[in-house]
Scaffold this motif. Structure first.
Motif, PDB file in Angstrom:
ATOM      1  N   THR A 115       6.425  12.700 -12.565  1.00 62.59           N
ATOM      2  CA  THR A 115       7.200  13.773 -13.670  1.00 62.59           C
ATOM      3  C   THR A 115       5.394  13.902 -15.291  1.00 62.59           C
ATOM      4  OG1 THR A 115       8.620  13.630 -14.857  1.00 62.59           O
ATOM      5  CG2 THR A 115       9.600  14.489 -12.984  1.00 62.59           C
ATOM      6  N   VAL A 116       5.372  12.618 -14.800  1.00 60.17           N
ATOM      7  CA  VAL A 116       4.427  12.179 -15.832  1.00 60.17           C
ATOM      8  C   VAL A 116       2.621  12.808 -15.963  1.00 60.17           C
ATOM      9  CG1 VAL A 116       3.631   9.885 -17.447  1.00 60.17           C
ATOM     10  CG2 VAL A 116       5.754  10.621 -16.573  1.00 60.17           C
ATOM     11  N   ASP A 117       2.784  13.449 -16.690  1.00 60.85           N
ATOM     12  CA  ASP A 117       1.095  13.718 -17.079  1.00 60.85           C
ATOM     13  C   ASP A 117       0.092  12.761 -17.256  1.00 60.85           C
ATOM     14  OD1 ASP A 117      -1.891  15.513 -17.499  1.00 60.85           O
ATOM     15  OD2 ASP A 117      -0.843  16.560 -18.146  1.00 60.85           O
ATOM     16  N   PRO A 118      -0.457  12.562 -16.591  1.00 59.15           N
ATOM     17  CA  PRO A 118      -1.853  11.069 -16.698  1.00 59.15           C
ATOM     18  C   PRO A 118      -2.638  11.291 -17.612  1.00 59.15           C
ATOM     19  CG  PRO A 118      -1.828  12.250 -14.727  1.00 59.15           C
ATOM     20  CD  PRO A 118      -1.034  12.757 -15.122  1.00 59.15           C
ATOM     21  N   GLU A 119      -2.544  12.136 -17.903  1.00 55.95           N
ATOM     22  CA  GLU A 119      -3.711  12.554 -19.695  1.00 55.95           C
ATOM     23  C   GLU A 119      -2.834  12.194 -20.816  1.00 55.95           C
ATOM     24  OE1 GLU A 119      -7.152  13.028 -19.458  1.00 55.95           O
ATOM     25  OE2 GLU A 119      -7.131  12.720 -16.981  1.00 55.95           O
ATOM     26  N   VAL A 120      -1.453  12.762 -20.728  1.00 54.56           N
ATOM     27  CA  VAL A 120      -1.583  12.564 -21.911  1.00 54.56           C
ATOM     28  C   VAL A 120       0.002  11.205 -22.253  1.00 54.56           C
ATOM     29  CG1 VAL A 120      -2.285  15.216 -22.808  1.00 54.56           C
ATOM     30  CG2 VAL A 120       0.145  15.175 -21.407  1.00 54.56           C
ATOM     31  N   GLY A 121       0.326  11.250 -21.475  1.00 54.44           N
ATOM     32  CA  GLY A 121       1.344   9.777 -21.289  1.00 54.44           C
ATOM     33  C   GLY A 121       2.641  11.263 -21.267  1.00 54.44           C
ATOM     34  N   LEU A 157      -2.827   0.065   9.910  1.00 52.31           N
ATOM     35  CA  LEU A 157      -2.185  -0.462   9.160  1.00 52.31           C
ATOM     36  C   LEU A 157      -0.498   0.066   9.354  1.00 52.31           C
ATOM     37  CD1 LEU A 157      -3.640   1.327   5.681  1.00 52.31           C
ATOM     38  CD2 LEU A 157      -3.373  -0.725   6.258  1.00 52.31           C
ATOM     39  N   SER A 158       0.429  -0.460   9.204  1.00 54.90           N
ATOM     40  CA  SER A 158       1.440  -0.453   9.913  1.00 54.90           C
ATOM     41  C   SER A 158       2.594   0.375   8.590  1.00 54.90           C
ATOM     42  CB  SER A 158       2.376  -1.528   9.840  1.00 54.90           C
ATOM     43  OG  SER A 158       1.873  -2.378  11.117  1.00 54.90           O
ATOM     44  N   LEU A 159       2.592   1.348   9.288  1.00 53.68           N
ATOM     45  CA  LEU A 159       4.100   2.672   8.170  1.00 53.68           C
ATOM     46  C   LEU A 159       5.516   1.910   8.480  1.00 53.68           C
ATOM     47  CD1 LEU A 159       1.404   3.784   8.257  1.00 53.68           C
ATOM     48  CD2 LEU A 159       2.409   5.564   7.404  1.00 53.68           C
ATOM     49  N   ALA A 160       5.660   1.540   6.541  1.00 52.24           N
ATOM     50  CA  ALA A 160       7.510   0.707   6.890  1.00 52.24           C
ATOM     51  C   ALA A 160       8.439   1.692   6.741  1.00 52.24           C
ATOM     52  CB  ALA A 160       7.536  -0.244   6.099  1.00 52.24           C
ATOM     53  N   LYS A 161       7.932   2.707   5.594  1.00 49.85           N
ATOM     54  CA  LYS A 161       9.700   3.603   5.370  1.00 49.85           C
ATOM     55  C   LYS A 161       8.176   4.535   4.726  1.00 49.85           C
ATOM     56  CE  LYS A 161      12.046   2.896   2.011  1.00 49.85           C
ATOM     57  NZ  LYS A 161      12.036   3.217   0.908  1.00 49.85           N
ATOM     58  N   PRO A 162       8.679   5.740   4.669  1.00 42.00           N
ATOM     59  CA  PRO A 162       9.090   7.282   3.394  1.00 42.00           C
ATOM     60  C   PRO A 162       9.165   6.573   2.127  1.00 42.00           C
ATOM     61  CG  PRO A 162      10.109   8.013   5.298  1.00 42.00           C
ATOM     62  CD  PRO A 162      10.172   6.672   5.510  1.00 42.00           C
ATOM     63  N   CYS A 163       8.210   6.997   1.103  1.00 43.92           N
ATOM     64  CA  CYS A 163       8.192   6.459  -0.150  1.00 43.92           C
ATOM     65  C   CYS A 163       9.100   7.555  -1.254  1.00 43.92           C
ATOM     66  CB  CYS A 163       7.257   6.410  -0.579  1.00 43.92           C
ATOM     67  SG  CYS A 163       6.880   6.048  -2.264  1.00 43.92           S
ATOM     68  N   SER A 164      10.679   7.433  -1.894  1.00 45.99           N
ATOM     69  CA  SER A 164      11.017   7.883  -2.274  1.00 45.99           C
ATOM     70  C   SER A 164      10.392   7.361  -2.924  1.00 45.99           C
ATOM     71  CB  SER A 164      12.173   7.709  -2.869  1.00 45.99           C
ATOM     72  OG  SER A 164      12.781   5.582  -2.877  1.00 45.99           O
ATOM     73  N   PHE A 174       1.016  10.483  -8.042  1.00 40.72           N
ATOM     74  CA  PHE A 174       1.692  10.157  -6.882  1.00 40.72           C
ATOM     75  C   PHE A 174       1.003   8.206  -6.809  1.00 40.72           C
ATOM     76  CE2 PHE A 174       2.415  14.452  -6.102  1.00 40.72           C
ATOM     77  CZ  PHE A 174       3.734  14.638  -6.286  1.00 40.72           C
ATOM     78  N   ARG A 175       0.621   8.275  -7.423  1.00 42.02           N
ATOM     79  CA  ARG A 175      -0.479   6.744  -7.796  1.00 42.02           C
ATOM     80  C   ARG A 175      -0.255   5.852  -6.110  1.00 42.02           C
ATOM     81  NH1 ARG A 175      -0.082   4.458 -12.617  1.00 42.02           N
ATOM     82  NH2 ARG A 175       0.388   2.537 -12.224  1.00 42.02           N
ATOM     83  N   PRO A 176      -1.329   6.707  -5.033  1.00 38.10           N
ATOM     84  CA  PRO A 176      -1.415   6.205  -4.075  1.00 38.10           C
ATOM     85  C   PRO A 176      -2.549   5.419  -3.571  1.00 38.10           C
ATOM     86  CG  PRO A 176      -2.318   8.078  -4.246  1.00 38.10           C
ATOM     87  CD  PRO A 176      -1.417   8.359  -5.385  1.00 38.10           C
ATOM     88  N   LEU A 202       1.245  -1.293   0.321  1.00 41.58           N
ATOM     89  CA  LEU A 202      -0.117   0.344  -0.031  1.00 41.58           C
ATOM     90  C   LEU A 202       0.662   0.919  -0.037  1.00 41.58           C
ATOM     91  CD1 LEU A 202      -2.585  -1.650   2.780  1.00 41.58           C
ATOM     92  CD2 LEU A 202      -3.365  -0.680   0.132  1.00 41.58           C
ATOM     93  N   LEU A 203       0.475   1.987  -0.532  1.00 41.98           N
ATOM     94  CA  LEU A 203       0.834   3.500  -0.481  1.00 41.98           C
ATOM     95  C   LEU A 203      -0.283   4.920   0.109  1.00 41.98           C
ATOM     96  CD1 LEU A 203       3.052   5.389  -0.866  1.00 41.98           C
ATOM     97  CD2 LEU A 203       2.013   6.155  -3.426  1.00 41.98           C
ATOM     98  N   ILE A 204       0.127   5.098   0.936  1.00 36.77           N
ATOM     99  CA  ILE A 204      -0.694   5.833   1.759  1.00 36.77           C
ATOM    100  C   ILE A 204      -0.239   6.858   1.551  1.00 36.77           C
ATOM    101  CG2 ILE A 204      -2.258   7.178   4.424  1.00 36.77           C
ATOM    102  CD1 ILE A 204      -2.171   3.872   3.296  1.00 36.77           C
ATOM    103  N   ALA A 205      -1.250   8.471   1.144  1.00 41.02           N
ATOM    104  CA  ALA A 205      -0.452   9.613   0.684  1.00 41.02           C
ATOM    105  C   ALA A 205      -1.508  10.957   1.202  1.00 41.02           C
ATOM    106  CB  ALA A 205      -0.709  10.043  -0.777  1.00 41.02           C
TER     107      ALA A 205
END
Length: 262
Positions: free
Chosen positions: A210-216, A197-204, A170-172, A146-149
């Motif tokens: 930098t990719v615009d999800p609308e236009v790729g 939920l256990s938070l293991a580490k920050p997400c680098s 950021f695809r959380p 899991l990714l939490i934002a």
């Protein structure tokens, strides 16, 4: 404090699906990143090198995953009986090849020979043992189920940008609201509805942000990663979000209360 948004990503590095609830199974969110794309060497392929993958939409109905490839049509992803040893980061994973029709379409779209592969139940990929010592599995996510934002952190970042970005960059899996910006840096355990939920580490973060999800297409100025690099660099890298592990199976729903346990 509550869950504002939930996302599932049936295929690694393709477009995600916003949902109202996430069932959690042994891998993490059910159906999350159980499929991915590999090249002819069996190595995983992502938006890092092929930003146009962001334009491939995914669907999920009754556990069946579909993809809509621009210019080529829609395809159901169907596992075959053919096995392949695939590589994702430093891991070798026993996978099942997808049917050829979808492989041919995605190869034509990316102008490179690619294949869809599926992680079956009898395959096991260990979560990063540097941070998790128990025997826990993960699908094709970069490292954690899991990714939490934190929505407030995105708003703080957007206050520094000329052109604000969406959380989709950021695809959380789980977006929480009601907290202050960057409060998540100090979390170690959360209660979300009935699940801990256990938070293991920050997400680098990497160039995929930098990719615009609308236009790729990648941002020509390297945003928002460039701005994040100026003030969110820690020993793990440039940080946005927290990698997490669920302590039990269960279900997360939009609106669930979120409490900091530790």
């Amino acid at each position: 404090m509550n869950v504002q948004f939930l996302w599932v990503y049936p295929v690694k590095s393709l477009a995600g699906i916003r949902v109202e609830a996430l069932d959690l199974d042994d891998f993490g969110p059910a159906h999350d990143r159980r499929w991915m794309l590999v090249d002819d060497n069996g190595r995983f392929v992502t938006q890092r090198t092929h930003p146009e993958l962001a334009k491939i939409k995914t669907s999920l109905a009754a556990g069946e995953v579909g993809v809509e490839i621009p210019g080529y049509g829609s395809f159901a992803l169907e596992p075959t009986e053919r096995r392949l040893e695939a590589k994702v980061w430093g891991d070798q994973v026993n996978t099942v090849l997808g049917a050829e029709e979808a492989n041919a379409a995605v190869s034509a779209f990316c102008q490179r020979s690619l294949r869809f592969v599926f992680m079956p139940e009898d395959s096991f990929r260990q979560i990063d043992p540097d941070y998790v010592t128990s025997r826990r599995r993960v699908g094709f996510a970069d490292g954690y189920p899991l990714l939490i934002a934190n929505q407030a952190s995105l708003e703080e970042l957007n206050g520094r940008l000329r052109d604000p970005v969406e959380m989709r960059r950021f695809r959380p899996n789980v977006v929480v609201s009601g907290f202050t910006a960057w409060q998540e840096d100090h979390w170690r355990e959360l209660s979300v509805g009935t699940v801990r939920l256990s938070l293991a580490k920050p997400c680098s973060r990497c160039v995929m942000t930098t990719v615009d999800p609308e236009v790729g297409v990648k941002d020509s100025d390297g945003q928002p990663l460039k701005t994040l690099s100026g003030y969110r660099r820690q020993k793990e890298g440039v940080i946005f979000g927290m990698n997490a592990i669920h302590q039990s199976r269960g279900c997360l729903s939009v609106g669930d209360p979120v409490s900091v346990i530790a």
